[in-house]
Design a protein around this motif. Structure first.
Motif, PDB file in Angstrom:
ATOM      1  N   SER A  62       0.867  -1.114  -0.178  1.00  0.00           N
ATOM      2  CA  SER A  62       0.063  -0.025   0.106  1.00  0.00           C
ATOM      3  C   SER A  62       0.777   1.075  -0.013  1.00  0.00           C
ATOM      4  O   SER A  62       1.976   1.146   0.632  1.00  0.00           O
ATOM      5  N   PHE A  63       0.482   2.309  -0.874  1.00  0.00           N
ATOM      6  CA  PHE A  63       1.129   3.346  -0.631  1.00  0.00           C
ATOM      7  C   PHE A  63       0.683   4.400   0.464  1.00  0.00           C
ATOM      8  O   PHE A  63       1.158   5.409   0.732  1.00  0.00           O
ATOM      9  N   ARG A  64      -0.254   3.952   1.271  1.00  0.00           N
ATOM     10  CA  ARG A  64      -0.613   4.596   2.437  1.00  0.00           C
ATOM     11  C   ARG A  64       0.394   5.014   3.571  1.00  0.00           C
ATOM     12  O   ARG A  64       0.520   6.079   4.320  1.00  0.00           O
ATOM     13  N   THR A  65       1.537   4.103   3.649  1.00  0.00           N
ATOM     14  CA  THR A  65       2.523   4.164   4.419  1.00  0.00           C
ATOM     15  C   THR A  65       3.522   5.337   4.111  1.00  0.00           C
ATOM     16  O   THR A  65       4.329   5.749   4.982  1.00  0.00           O
ATOM     17  N   PHE A  66       3.457   5.800   2.873  1.00  0.00           N
ATOM     18  CA  PHE A  66       4.423   6.827   2.418  1.00  0.00           C
ATOM     19  C   PHE A  66       3.642   8.291   2.578  1.00  0.00           C
ATOM     20  O   PHE A  66       2.852   8.873   1.777  1.00  0.00           O
ATOM     21  N   THR A  67       3.671   8.612   3.726  1.00  0.00           N
ATOM     22  CA  THR A  67       2.931   9.939   4.185  1.00  0.00           C
ATOM     23  C   THR A  67       3.224  11.207   3.518  1.00  0.00           C
ATOM     24  O   THR A  67       2.754  12.166   3.643  1.00  0.00           O
ATOM     25  N   GLN A  68       4.569  11.062   3.232  1.00  0.00           N
ATOM     26  CA  GLN A  68       5.405  12.444   2.516  1.00  0.00           C
ATOM     27  C   GLN A  68       5.274  12.354   1.049  1.00  0.00           C
ATOM     28  O   GLN A  68       5.582  13.206   0.284  1.00  0.00           O
ATOM     29  N   LEU A  69       4.850  11.346   0.567  1.00  0.00           N
ATOM     30  CA  LEU A  69       4.908  11.023  -0.750  1.00  0.00           C
ATOM     31  C   LEU A  69       3.990  12.138  -1.771  1.00  0.00           C
ATOM     32  O   LEU A  69       2.823  12.540  -1.564  1.00  0.00           O
ATOM     33  N   ARG A  70       4.648  12.798  -2.630  1.00  0.00           N
ATOM     34  CA  ARG A  70       3.966  13.822  -3.410  1.00  0.00           C
ATOM     35  C   ARG A  70       3.897  13.474  -4.913  1.00  0.00           C
ATOM     36  O   ARG A  70       3.063  13.981  -5.657  1.00  0.00           O
ATOM     37  N   THR A  71       4.847  12.791  -5.339  1.00  0.00           N
ATOM     38  CA  THR A  71       5.086  12.578  -6.745  1.00  0.00           C
ATOM     39  C   THR A  71       5.018  10.859  -7.151  1.00  0.00           C
ATOM     40  O   THR A  71       5.994  10.418  -6.361  1.00  0.00           O
ATOM     41  N   LEU A  72       3.987  10.528  -7.910  1.00  0.00           N
ATOM     42  CA  LEU A  72       4.170   8.980  -8.200  1.00  0.00           C
ATOM     43  C   LEU A  72       3.961   9.058  -9.751  1.00  0.00           C
ATOM     44  O   LEU A  72       3.107   9.301 -10.246  1.00  0.00           O
ATOM     45  N   PHE A  73       5.160   8.296 -10.276  1.00  0.00           N
ATOM     46  CA  PHE A  73       5.041   8.035 -11.751  1.00  0.00           C
ATOM     47  C   PHE A  73       5.168   6.736 -12.127  1.00  0.00           C
ATOM     48  O   PHE A  73       5.901   5.848 -11.807  1.00  0.00           O
ATOM     49  N   MET A  74       3.975   6.117 -13.031  1.00  0.00           N
ATOM     50  CA  MET A  74       3.480   4.766 -12.875  1.00  0.00           C
ATOM     51  C   MET A  74       3.397   4.558 -14.558  1.00  0.00           C
ATOM     52  O   MET A  74       2.778   3.549 -14.954  1.00  0.00           O
ATOM     53  N   HIS A  75       3.502   5.561 -15.350  1.00  0.00           N
ATOM     54  CA  HIS A  75       3.106   5.250 -16.861  1.00  0.00           C
ATOM     55  C   HIS A  75       4.042   4.396 -17.445  1.00  0.00           C
ATOM     56  O   HIS A  75       5.023   4.131 -17.051  1.00  0.00           O
ATOM     57  N   TYR A  76       3.436   3.810 -18.392  1.00  0.00           N
ATOM     58  CA  TYR A  76       3.900   2.766 -19.455  1.00  0.00           C
ATOM     59  C   TYR A  76       4.471   1.700 -18.596  1.00  0.00           C
ATOM     60  O   TYR A  76       5.377   1.095 -18.663  1.00  0.00           O
ATOM     61  N   ASN A  77       3.426   1.026 -17.941  1.00  0.00           N
ATOM     62  CA  ASN A  77       3.274  -0.316 -17.201  1.00  0.00           C
ATOM     63  C   ASN A  77       2.322  -1.149 -18.022  1.00  0.00           C
ATOM     64  O   ASN A  77       1.667  -0.711 -18.881  1.00  0.00           O
ATOM     65  N   LYS A  78       2.020  -2.039 -17.398  1.00  0.00           N
ATOM     66  CA  LYS A  78       1.110  -3.085 -17.971  1.00  0.00           C
ATOM     67  C   LYS A  78      -0.156  -3.216 -16.824  1.00  0.00           C
ATOM     68  O   LYS A  78      -0.694  -4.308 -16.889  1.00  0.00           O
ATOM     69  N   PHE A  79      -0.354  -2.436 -15.995  1.00  0.00           N
ATOM     70  CA  PHE A  79      -1.651  -2.538 -15.100  1.00  0.00           C
ATOM     71  C   PHE A  79      -2.823  -2.612 -15.950  1.00  0.00           C
ATOM     72  O   PHE A  79      -3.157  -1.688 -16.956  1.00  0.00           O
ATOM     73  N   SER A  80      -3.873  -3.244 -15.460  1.00  0.00           N
ATOM     74  CA  SER A  80      -5.265  -3.442 -16.098  1.00  0.00           C
ATOM     75  C   SER A  80      -6.239  -2.901 -15.309  1.00  0.00           C
ATOM     76  O   SER A  80      -7.043  -2.208 -15.475  1.00  0.00           O
ATOM     77  N   ALA A  81      -5.837  -2.934 -13.697  1.00  0.00           N
ATOM     78  CA  ALA A  81      -6.770  -2.249 -12.683  1.00  0.00           C
ATOM     79  C   ALA A  81      -5.754  -1.896 -11.465  1.00  0.00           C
ATOM     80  O   ALA A  81      -4.797  -2.862 -11.496  1.00  0.00           O
ATOM     81  N   ILE A  82      -6.035  -0.995 -10.929  1.00  0.00           N
ATOM     82  CA  ILE A  82      -5.321  -0.618  -9.652  1.00  0.00           C
ATOM     83  C   ILE A  82      -6.262  -0.443  -8.542  1.00  0.00           C
ATOM     84  O   ILE A  82      -7.641   0.274  -8.732  1.00  0.00           O
ATOM     85  N   LYS A  83      -6.362  -1.334  -7.422  1.00  0.00           N
ATOM     86  CA  LYS A  83      -7.264  -1.174  -6.307  1.00  0.00           C
ATOM     87  C   LYS A  83      -6.710  -0.231  -5.455  1.00  0.00           C
ATOM     88  O   LYS A  83      -5.590  -0.156  -4.895  1.00  0.00           O
TER      89      LYS A  83
END
Length: 64
Positions: free
Chosen positions: A43-64
């Motif tokens: 989970s990204f919930r533990t990253f309380t200071q996260l401001r930028t997340l790049f996930m483009h050009y992957n093969k995700f069909s769905a993200i929960k």
């Protein structure tokens, strides 16, 4: 560590367990990999200071 760049690195499930140890990250770049899903329990919930997340050009069909 504040910035983690795994762009074009062939990231896999095992890399997410490493990422999870750096909870003070402000930027994560996972772009240009072949990721299809996150590992169970991750989970990204533990990253309380996260401001930028790049996930483009992957093969995700769905993200929960």
């Amino acid at each position: 560590m504040k910035v983690l760049i795994l762009s074009e690195s062939r990231a896999s499930f095992k890399d997410f367990y490493l990422v999870a140890t750096f909870t003070r990250l402000i930027k994560i770049d996972l772009s240009y990999n072949k990721l299809t899903a996150f590992p169970p329990g991750f989970s990204f919930r533990t990253f309380t200071q996260l401001r930028t997340l790049f996930m483009h050009y992957n093969k995700f069909s769905a993200i929960k």
